[in-house]
Design a protein around this motif. Sequence first.
Motif, PDB file in Angstrom:
ATOM      1  N   THR A 127      11.347  -4.317  10.042  1.00 35.51           N
ATOM      2  CA  THR A 127      10.181  -4.164   9.505  1.00 35.51           C
ATOM      3  C   THR A 127       9.442  -3.656   8.281  1.00 35.51           C
ATOM      4  OG1 THR A 127      10.150  -1.599  10.627  1.00 35.51           O
ATOM      5  CG2 THR A 127       8.774  -3.407  12.106  1.00 35.51           C
ATOM      6  N   GLU A 128       8.761  -3.764   7.685  1.00 39.77           N
ATOM      7  CA  GLU A 128       8.194  -3.104   6.218  1.00 39.77           C
ATOM      8  C   GLU A 128       7.700  -2.178   6.176  1.00 39.77           C
ATOM      9  OE1 GLU A 128       5.831  -5.847   3.889  1.00 39.77           O
ATOM     10  OE2 GLU A 128       7.155  -7.597   4.429  1.00 39.77           O
ATOM     11  N   GLU A 129       9.185  -1.124   5.927  1.00 42.33           N
ATOM     12  CA  GLU A 129       8.689   0.072   4.651  1.00 42.33           C
ATOM     13  C   GLU A 129       7.298  -0.065   4.365  1.00 42.33           C
ATOM     14  OE1 GLU A 129      10.715   3.975   2.921  1.00 42.33           O
ATOM     15  OE2 GLU A 129      11.065   2.080   2.121  1.00 42.33           O
ATOM     16  N   ARG A 130       6.542   1.476   5.372  1.00 48.15           N
ATOM     17  CA  ARG A 130       5.530   1.774   4.534  1.00 48.15           C
ATOM     18  C   ARG A 130       5.382   2.433   3.574  1.00 48.15           C
ATOM     19  NH1 ARG A 130       1.803   4.636   7.301  1.00 48.15           N
ATOM     20  NH2 ARG A 130       3.677   6.130   8.590  1.00 48.15           N
ATOM     21  N   LEU A 131       4.164   2.639   3.512  1.00 46.01           N
ATOM     22  CA  LEU A 131       3.815   3.164   1.294  1.00 46.01           C
ATOM     23  C   LEU A 131       2.935   3.873   1.258  1.00 46.01           C
ATOM     24  CD1 LEU A 131       3.739   1.376  -1.071  1.00 46.01           C
ATOM     25  CD2 LEU A 131       5.460   1.329  -1.156  1.00 46.01           C
TER      26      LEU A 131
END
Length: 234
Positions: A127-131
């Motif tokens: 999963t892509e990291e949230r920011l």
Amino acid sequence: MYTVMIVEDDPKIAKLLGDHIDKYGDRSVVVQDFEHVLEQFRLVRPDLVFMDINLPSYDGYYWCRQIRSVSTCPIICISARSGTMDQIMALENGADDYLTKPFAYEIVIAKLRSHLRRAYGDYAPKTEERLVELDGLVLYPERLELSRAGHTAALTKKEAVLLELLMKRSPRLASRETILEKLWDDQTYVDENTLSVNMTRVRKKLQELDISDALETVRGAGYRLLPAWKEERP
């Protein structure tokens, strides 16, 4: 290469464990000050922690809870205690695994590799990291970090939740009820001072990044984050 922090007050065991970790291509950091483990954790920012249970001042259960307040990195407890309740206590206080002394170092390394793969490698969730970004201020909720212009402040879980709420609503007001519902399941037992203390901590983290007077208290209503800072630090 991964960084592994060793919290073990037996110098012989700590050295042997560190030597094996280094031998297999990772970097070991052995804690020497057992009264300030969390501070050292924040400085080292390890990918995994080996945590002894019997430690001076505070036991390993305590330090597991402290680390869990700021990080989700794997923690493997190591202890001479072999009782079922000891292992349950370790897992319930935030540990991911438990090894009983004396142990075969080959097993230790195998456990280490397994947890690193699950957390960061082949078996880690893809999963892509949230920011969350607001005028040059960037929050990384999974990392528990807040950054601006190349500078970073470490956060607790509650600080990260608060900042995410405030940044997403900015410049709108975040009501007291909304904040309490986000941070605590049961608002009945949370007094006003507890919320104020958490907001004071958030203000201090913003100040570490040269952001002052951005968090506004609206008496009787809630809080508002006003992005009045410049994108670049002076």
